[in-house]
Design an enzyme around this catalytic site. Structure first.
Site, PDB file in Angstrom:
ATOM      1  N   GLY A 227      83.667  53.751 -94.198  1.00 54.54           N
ATOM      2  CA  GLY A 227      82.763  53.812 -95.335  1.00 54.54           C
ATOM      3  C   GLY A 227      82.965  52.788 -96.431  1.00 54.54           C
ATOM      4  CD  GLU A 269      87.315  57.878 -88.894  1.00 48.78           C
ATOM      5  OE1 GLU A 269      88.342  58.308 -88.351  1.00 48.78           O
ATOM      6  OE2 GLU A 269      86.271  58.531 -88.996  1.00 48.78           O
ATOM      7  N   GLY A 271      83.977  50.543 -89.669  1.00 45.63           N
ATOM      8  CA  GLY A 271      83.206  49.722 -88.756  1.00 45.63           C
ATOM      9  C   GLY A 271      82.591  48.598 -89.578  1.00 45.63           C
ATOM     10  NE  ARG A 272      78.504  50.391 -93.955  1.00 48.64           N
ATOM     11  CZ  ARG A 272      77.340  50.880 -93.523  1.00 48.64           C
ATOM     12  NH1 ARG A 272      76.277  50.115 -93.490  1.00 48.64           N
ATOM     13  NH2 ARG A 272      77.241  52.153 -93.171  1.00 48.64           N
ATOM     14  NE  ARG A 307      72.732  49.505 -91.873  1.00 47.97           N
ATOM     15  CZ  ARG A 307      72.618  49.100 -93.114  1.00 47.97           C
ATOM     16  NH1 ARG A 307      72.095  47.924 -93.379  1.00 47.97           N
ATOM     17  NH2 ARG A 307      73.040  49.835 -94.112  1.00 47.97           N
ATOM     18  CE1 TYR A 311      70.771  55.595 -92.862  1.00 49.08           C
ATOM     19  CE2 TYR A 311      71.215  53.502 -91.756  1.00 49.08           C
ATOM     20  CZ  TYR A 311      71.413  54.871 -91.875  1.00 49.08           C
ATOM     21  OH  TYR A 311      72.244  55.494 -90.988  1.00 49.08           O
ATOM     22  CB  CYS A 338      52.431  50.468 -81.800  1.00 49.12           C
ATOM     23  SG  CYS A 338      51.969  49.221 -80.608  1.00 49.12           S
ATOM     24  CD  GLU A 339      55.778  54.232 -85.325  1.00 47.22           C
ATOM     25  OE1 GLU A 339      55.662  54.500 -86.539  1.00 47.22           O
ATOM     26  OE2 GLU A 339      55.440  55.008 -84.418  1.00 47.22           O
TER      27      GLU A 339
HETATM   28  C1  LIG Z   1      83.240  59.670 -88.351  1.00 51.51           C
HETATM   29  C2  LIG Z   1      82.909  58.267 -88.700  1.00 51.51           C
HETATM   30  N1  LIG Z   1      83.915  57.399 -88.906  1.00 51.51           N
HETATM   31  C3  LIG Z   1      83.667  56.104 -89.209  1.00 51.51           C
HETATM   32  C4  LIG Z   1      82.386  55.620 -89.312  1.00 51.51           C
HETATM   33  C5  LIG Z   1      82.191  54.169 -89.639  1.00 51.51           C
HETATM   34  O1  LIG Z   1      81.554  54.010 -90.825  1.00 51.51           O
HETATM   35  P1  LIG Z   1      81.445  52.563 -91.496  1.00 51.51           P
HETATM   36  O2  LIG Z   1      80.947  51.658 -90.433  1.00 51.51           O
HETATM   37  O3  LIG Z   1      80.479  52.744 -92.603  1.00 51.51           O
HETATM   38  O4  LIG Z   1      82.820  52.209 -91.953  1.00 51.51           O
HETATM   39  C6  LIG Z   1      81.299  56.483 -89.126  1.00 51.51           C
HETATM   40  C7  LIG Z   1      79.925  55.984 -89.239  1.00 51.51           C
HETATM   41  O5  LIG Z   1      78.945  56.595 -88.983  1.00 51.51           O
HETATM   42  C8  LIG Z   1      81.567  57.842 -88.802  1.00 51.51           C
HETATM   43  O6  LIG Z   1      80.570  58.699 -88.578  1.00 51.51           O
END
Ligand SMILES: Cc1ncc(COP(=O)(O)O)c(C=O)c1O
Length: 410
Positions: A227, A269, A271-272, A307, A311, A338-339
């Site tokens: 997050g 954890e 990702g982004r 996205r 969002y 088609c949206e």
């Molecule tokens: C349980 C959990 N962990 C980690 C992430 C990764 O989030 P981010 O990519 O925003 O860091 C997500 C994203 O949906 C998630 O659901």
């Protein structure tokens, strides 16, 4: 933050001679640097980053994460298989799923992954069928609002369990002989405000102390979730992870250590934060349509990048081979679905466009390709890696019509 490209215009122009648009392009060096920065910022702790596979589920990307010392956070069968095939083993895999099919638990258990339970009712279900692993974590949902725009009021969130269930869950695990515990929460998403991130850590640390005092258990790890935000808009500022880390360090000392907890590992954890700014979607303009508004129709659509439609997310656009300061016009940049919400940018001022212009979407490295779909029979694009040797390498080919029809029997 000024939006720059890690490759030169000449690099991309050369690549475009041989490669069909649209395609995703990831910057290996950038990905490595983000992981190194995270590890460096949290080096005061026994820290491990479990890269969120869902963000960029490509084994080439997962292997880079592994080489940099990450584990992986998986949420589904496909993600577990991708982790396995990319060489992750045992406690390098965290399984954070919800509404989990039993086959997925079975797969996670066979890999000796760390289970992170989304509901305490799963404990008896697992106990009935399998031997409970030694180490288990529970996902906490404290209710309330941590100030995060995307996640909002946690009482409306399907994820995690309230405090009473959390305590009930650890008690039950303890009764069943489990001896090693983790505590997890994911309470923010794309968060750029350090105070909201620090608040999550404080809350989790206080909860760990409360559970310890009630049940006498210690936590082997506390997982603060993902997050961390990225500045999608040029006027937004990069998150200062060193500041965030130092604040979390003093909470760690003042809450966990002062209350006699054995020092837990800190897991995250993201990702982004890691792949988000290091991915680009390269597209071409197919048509310019002059209607009530001016539309730039491109060869990518929301099935390639959801996205903005989902969002109202902003993704910055660089127009290749054009001076950003030259005469500008206002466009809706649209795909061919088609949206009517198939718009990748709305009311965007861009250098005057013509057919064949190349548009590069920034910050699409996480939750970009992976959120794609096949509506209207649109095909998924290829993925390329700009390697640390500064070469372009295909890491996933584009889907073909044969792939699309492969599951049909006619
Ligand atoms: C349980 C959990 N962990 C980690 C992430 C990764 O989030 P981010 O990519 O925003 O860091 C997500 C994203 O949906 C998630 O659901």
């Amino acid at each position: 933050m000024k939006k720059e490209l890690p490759f030169s215009e000449e690099n991309i122009n050369n690549l475009l001679k041989n490669v069909q648009t649209p395609f995703y392009l990831y910057d290996e060096e950038g990905i490595r640097n983000r992981i190194r920065a995270l590890k460096d910022a949290f080096s005061w702790a026994d820290f491990k980053e479990f890269f969120a596979v869902k963000a960029t589920p490509n084994p080439y990307i997962l292997k880079i994460a592994k080489e940099e010392g990450c584990g992986v956070d998986c949420s589904s069968m496909a993600e577990l298989v991708a982790a396995e095939k990319s060489g992750f083993v045992k406690n390098e895999i965290l399984f954070t799923s919800n509404d989990t099919p039993l086959q997925e638990y079975e797969k996670a258990l066979s890999l000796n992954a760390i289970l992170n339970l989304d509901d305490v009712s799963h404990i008896d279900l697992l106990k009935e069928k399998y031997t409970l692993p030694d180490l288990i974590s529970i996902r906490y949902n404290p209710g309330g609002d941590f100030g995060n725009e995307i996640i909002g009021n946690l009482k409306e969130s399907k994820f995690g369990v309230p405090k009473n269930d959390l305590i009930k869950g650890y008690r039950r695990l303890k009764d069943y002989g489990v001896q090693r515990f983790g505590l997890h929460a994911m309470l923010i998403s794309n968060e750029l405000n350090p105070q909201n991130i620090i608040k999550v850590a404080q809350f989790l640390f206080e909860t760990a102390v409360e559970v310890h005092k009630k049940l006498g258990i210690y936590f082997e790890f506390i997982d603060l979730g993902g997050g961390f935000g990225i500045p999608y808009k040029p006027e937004e500022k990069e998150l200062d992870i060193y500041y965030v880390s130092q604040q979390i360090k003093s909470l760690y000392e003042n809450i966990l250590l002062k209350n006699g907890l054995k020092p837990p590992k800190i897991f995250m954890e993201h990702g982004r934060y890691i792949t988000g700014p290091n991915g680009y979607l390269i597209t071409k303009v197919l048509h310019i349509k002059d209607s009530y508004k001016k539309y730039a129709g491109i060869d990518a659509n929301s099935a390639n990048l959801l996205r903005p439609a989902m969002y109202k997310a902003y993704h910055h656009i660089t127009v290749l081979n054009k001076n950003p300061d030259e005469e500008k016009e206002m466009y809706d940049v649209v795909g061919s679905l088609c949206e009517n919400n198939d718009k990748l940018a709305t009311d965007r001022l861009l250098p005057k466009l013509e057919r064949g212009d190349v548009l590069i979407f920034h910050d699409v490295g996480a939750h970009g390709y992976s959120m794609g779909f096949n509506y209207n029979g649109k095909l998924r694009s290829a993925e390329y890696l700009f390697t640390k040797e500064r070469e372009f390498k295909m890491i996933r080919r584009a889907e073909t019509l044969d792939d699309y029809f492969a599951t049909l029997n006619f």
